[in-house]
Write an enzyme that holds these catalytic residues in place. Structure first.
Site, PDB file in Angstrom:
ATOM      1  N   THR A   1       0.858  -1.197   0.000  1.00  0.00           N
ATOM      2  CA  THR A   1       0.000   0.000   0.000  1.00  0.00           C
ATOM      3  C   THR A   1       0.892   1.244   0.000  1.00  0.00           C
ATOM      4  O   THR A   1       0.692   2.169  -0.805  1.00  0.00           O
ATOM      5  CB  THR A   1      -0.948  -0.011   1.218  1.00  0.00           C
ATOM      6  OG1 THR A   1      -1.818  -1.141   1.094  1.00  0.00           O
ATOM      7  CG2 THR A   1      -1.770   1.267   1.314  1.00  0.00           C
TER       8      THR A   1
ATOM      9  N   ASN B   1      -5.691  -9.643  -8.142  1.00  0.00           N
ATOM     10  CA  ASN B   1      -5.851 -10.342  -6.856  1.00  0.00           C
ATOM     11  C   ASN B   1      -7.212 -11.010  -6.679  1.00  0.00           C
ATOM     12  O   ASN B   1      -7.373 -11.857  -5.820  1.00  0.00           O
ATOM     13  CB  ASN B   1      -5.607  -9.365  -5.694  1.00  0.00           C
ATOM     14  CG  ASN B   1      -6.431  -8.107  -5.811  1.00  0.00           C
ATOM     15  OD1 ASN B   1      -6.415  -7.435  -6.842  1.00  0.00           O
ATOM     16  ND2 ASN B   1      -7.174  -7.764  -4.779  1.00  0.00           N
TER      17      ASN B   1
ATOM     18  N   GLN C   1       0.689  -9.764  -6.407  1.00  0.00           N
ATOM     19  CA  GLN C   1       0.178 -11.123  -6.645  1.00  0.00           C
ATOM     20  C   GLN C   1       0.940 -11.823  -7.770  1.00  0.00           C
ATOM     21  O   GLN C   1       0.636 -12.976  -8.086  1.00  0.00           O
ATOM     22  CB  GLN C   1      -1.329 -11.087  -6.988  1.00  0.00           C
ATOM     23  CG  GLN C   1      -2.187 -10.428  -5.942  1.00  0.00           C
ATOM     24  CD  GLN C   1      -2.394 -11.285  -4.682  1.00  0.00           C
ATOM     25  OE1 GLN C   1      -2.036 -12.463  -4.636  1.00  0.00           O
ATOM     26  NE2 GLN C   1      -2.971 -10.689  -3.644  1.00  0.00           N
TER      27      GLN C   1
ATOM     28  N   SER D   1       4.968  -7.129  -1.484  1.00  0.00           N
ATOM     29  CA  SER D   1       4.648  -7.134  -0.065  1.00  0.00           C
ATOM     30  C   SER D   1       4.955  -8.521   0.516  1.00  0.00           C
ATOM     31  O   SER D   1       4.489  -9.533  -0.009  1.00  0.00           O
ATOM     32  CB  SER D   1       3.156  -6.815   0.086  1.00  0.00           C
ATOM     33  OG  SER D   1       2.833  -6.674   1.438  1.00  0.00           O
TER      34      SER D   1
ATOM     35  N   HIS E   1       4.087 -10.291   3.137  1.00  0.00           N
ATOM     36  CA  HIS E   1       3.138 -11.237   3.732  1.00  0.00           C
ATOM     37  C   HIS E   1       2.387 -12.071   2.701  1.00  0.00           C
ATOM     38  O   HIS E   1       1.659 -12.995   3.047  1.00  0.00           O
ATOM     39  CB  HIS E   1       2.177 -10.529   4.706  1.00  0.00           C
ATOM     40  CG  HIS E   1       1.148  -9.651   4.085  1.00  0.00           C
ATOM     41  ND1 HIS E   1      -0.147 -10.058   3.910  1.00  0.00           N
ATOM     42  CD2 HIS E   1       1.214  -8.392   3.613  1.00  0.00           C
ATOM     43  CE1 HIS E   1      -0.838  -9.060   3.359  1.00  0.00           C
ATOM     44  NE2 HIS E   1      -0.037  -8.046   3.170  1.00  0.00           N
TER      45      HIS E   1
ATOM     46  N   THR F   1      12.999   4.945  10.527  1.00  0.00           N
ATOM     47  CA  THR F   1      13.982   3.905  10.837  1.00  0.00           C
ATOM     48  C   THR F   1      13.602   2.618  10.113  1.00  0.00           C
ATOM     49  O   THR F   1      12.457   2.172  10.208  1.00  0.00           O
ATOM     50  CB  THR F   1      14.018   3.654  12.365  1.00  0.00           C
ATOM     51  OG1 THR F   1      14.290   4.895  13.002  1.00  0.00           O
ATOM     52  CG2 THR F   1      15.073   2.628  12.740  1.00  0.00           C
TER      53      THR F   1
ATOM     54  N   CYS G   1      -9.596  -6.868   1.086  1.00  0.00           N
ATOM     55  CA  CYS G   1      -9.590  -5.418   1.250  1.00  0.00           C
ATOM     56  C   CYS G   1     -10.912  -4.774   0.880  1.00  0.00           C
ATOM     57  O   CYS G   1     -11.203  -3.674   1.313  1.00  0.00           O
ATOM     58  CB  CYS G   1      -8.491  -4.793   0.418  1.00  0.00           C
ATOM     59  SG  CYS G   1      -6.904  -5.438   0.867  1.00  0.00           S
TER      60      CYS G   1
HETATM   61  N1  PMP Z   1      -1.863  -4.805  -4.231  1.00  0.00           N
HETATM   62  C1  PMP Z   1      -2.455  -6.006  -4.336  1.00  0.00           C
HETATM   63  C2  PMP Z   1      -2.706  -6.578  -5.703  1.00  0.00           C
HETATM   64  C3  PMP Z   1      -2.816  -6.713  -3.195  1.00  0.00           C
HETATM   65  O1  PMP Z   1      -3.411  -7.918  -3.315  1.00  0.00           O
HETATM   66  C4  PMP Z   1      -2.545  -6.142  -1.926  1.00  0.00           C
HETATM   67  C5  PMP Z   1      -2.914  -6.873  -0.642  1.00  0.00           C
HETATM   68  N2  PMP Z   1      -4.266  -7.232  -0.546  1.00  0.00           N
HETATM   69  C6  PMP Z   1      -1.939  -4.876  -1.861  1.00  0.00           C
HETATM   70  C7  PMP Z   1      -1.596  -4.251  -3.042  1.00  0.00           C
HETATM   71  C8  PMP Z   1      -1.640  -4.193  -0.561  1.00  0.00           C
HETATM   72  O2  PMP Z   1      -0.569  -4.800   0.090  1.00  0.00           O
HETATM   73  P1  PMP Z   1      -0.257  -4.529   1.632  1.00  0.00           P
HETATM   74  O3  PMP Z   1      -1.145  -5.436   2.397  1.00  0.00           O
HETATM   75  O4  PMP Z   1       1.183  -4.902   1.784  1.00  0.00           O
HETATM   76  O5  PMP Z   1      -0.474  -3.101   1.907  1.00  0.00           O
END
Ligand code: PMP
Length: 382
Positions: A70, A149, A178, A196, A198, A234, A322
């Site tokens: 994000t 996604n 993705q 990202s 995670h 940081t 989201c």
């Molecule tokens: N872009 C896409 C295509 C995603 O699937 C996601 C996570 N749902 C994000 C951006 C946002 O990533 P983050 O959770 O690291 O902010």
């Protein structure tokens, strides 16, 4: 519990968590400090940057660590727009994008930029002919995701980059969240790229932005000037080291993982295509990743399917985590021209390295069982 919501987030690898703790213990110095602990931390930071650069085949000194995609998307989009605003005011994206891209573009529209959305074809890919027709001498920014996604369609990133050769003023940003390690692209052809941790078994709250030209991207926040002043604050060294490790582990396993996911997707689609009313929004095709499957039942709400599977300890999701709390229909599915009924009844099943064949088989068994209950509702037309 069977976890099939890996497009929302993945379970961190054990080794990744161990690395996170070890770095917190042994390298807690601030990498910006000039004392010994600071220097040790800075050395490890640069080693992680190099490791990520080598895997993604990008110059490591063009990698900037952030708190996740994000933030990466915000920095790339707002930073490029701010830099380019005197050269043109036209910006383009697609309705397929994640809210961290879409809403950022809309914020630019509110500041006087002219925003166009490139059309999406029924197969879920952007329409390159329409893109060509939208580009003008005034266009300064384009953002298209690598893989969607919600249903997993792979976007023609390199073909877009080839079109943009005639429009050198355009900053081309790619949200690679993705797509990374699932679909390979030549990152030298794009201007910026986000990932990202995670989403690939790293920890939450850490990500990366690759920016080809730091000089043509303004910083959007202010502070101590870390990360070449593109992202002050940081640096989160334990999470960065853990992210580099997660990326390496996934990279090493990527062939096996892809093969496994292909088998899983083929199995699910073969089995479920026997169900009369089921609609498949993610066909088995080279233009889709195998790790995300979007399917739909008409007249049944996606939430109802998610809850029914949840009762049997299977976790999937509606559209995307989201946007699933919003009431409007999913914009990405809508942009493909799918019916409102299909969109409202859709669910997403997504795999990770940890997903097993036994889990996939169990999912199919439970889905078929639940389908029989839903069938009555579908046929009664309620
Ligand atoms: N872009 C896409 C295509 C995603 O699937 C996601 C996570 N749902 C994000 C951006 C946002 O990533 P983050 O959770 O690291 O902010």
């Amino acid at each position: 519990m069977i976890y099939l919501d890996n497009a929302a987030t993945t379970k961190p690898f054990e080794e990744v968590l161990e690395a996170y703790i070890a770095v917190n213990n042994n390298y807690f110095g601030n990498s910006s400090s000039i004392n010994l602990y600071g220097k040790k931390a800075a050395k490890l930071l640069e080693a992680s940057r190099k490791q990520i650069g080598d895997i993604l085949n990008i110059p490591y000194d063009k990698i900037y660590f952030t708190s996740g995609a994000t933030e990466s998307n915000n920095i790339a989009i707002l930073g490029a727009a701010e830099h380019k605003k005197d050269f043109g005011r036209h910006i383009i994206t697609s309705r397929l994008e994640h809210p961290s891209v879409l809403e950022t573009f809309r914020s630019l529209e509110n500041k006087g930029f002219i925003l166009d959305y490139v059309d999406v074809l029924p197969n879920g890919q952007i329409d390159l002919k329409h893109l060509k027709s939208l580009l003008t001498k005034d266009t300064v920014l384009l953002s298209i995701m690598q893989v969607n996604n919600v249903f997993g369609a792979i976007q023609p990133i390199e073909q877009i980059a080839d079109i943009l050769v005639d429009y050198p003023k355009v900053h081309f940003h790619v949200d690679g969240v993705q797509g990374v390690l699932k679909n390979s692209i030549d990152l030298s052809k794009v201007d910026s790229y986000s990932i990202s941790a995670h989403k690939f078994h790293g920890s939450k709250g850490i990500g990366m932005l690759y920016v080809k030209s730091r000089r043509s991207t303004n910083n959007i926040s202010y502070g101590g000037g870390q990360e070449d002043n593109l992202r002050s604050g940081t640096v989160n060294l334990p999470a960065i080291v853990a992210m580099a490790k997660a990326l390496r582990l996934c990279f090493e396993k990527s062939d096996i993982t892809k093969e496994k996911h292909h088998k899983f997707k083929k199995y699910i689609l073969e089995k479920l295509s026997n169900l009369d009313y089921l609609e498949i929004n993610s066909p088995l095709s080279n233009s889709y990743v195998d790790s995300i499957i979007n399917i739909s039942l008409p007249k049944i709400k996606g939430e109802a399917i998610v809850n029914a599977l949840g009762e049997k300890d299977i976790m999937v999701s509606t559209t995307s985590a989201c946007s699933s709390k919003k009431f409007s229909v999913n914009e990405a599915l809508n942009s493909r021209g799918l019916s409102e009924e299909n969109i409202k009844g859709s669910i997403r099943i997504s795999f990770s390295y940890f997903t097993t064949e036994a889990e996939v088989k169990k999912f199919v068994e439970i889905f078929e069982e639940k389908y029989e209950q839903f069938r009555e509702v579908i046929e009664s037309g309620i």
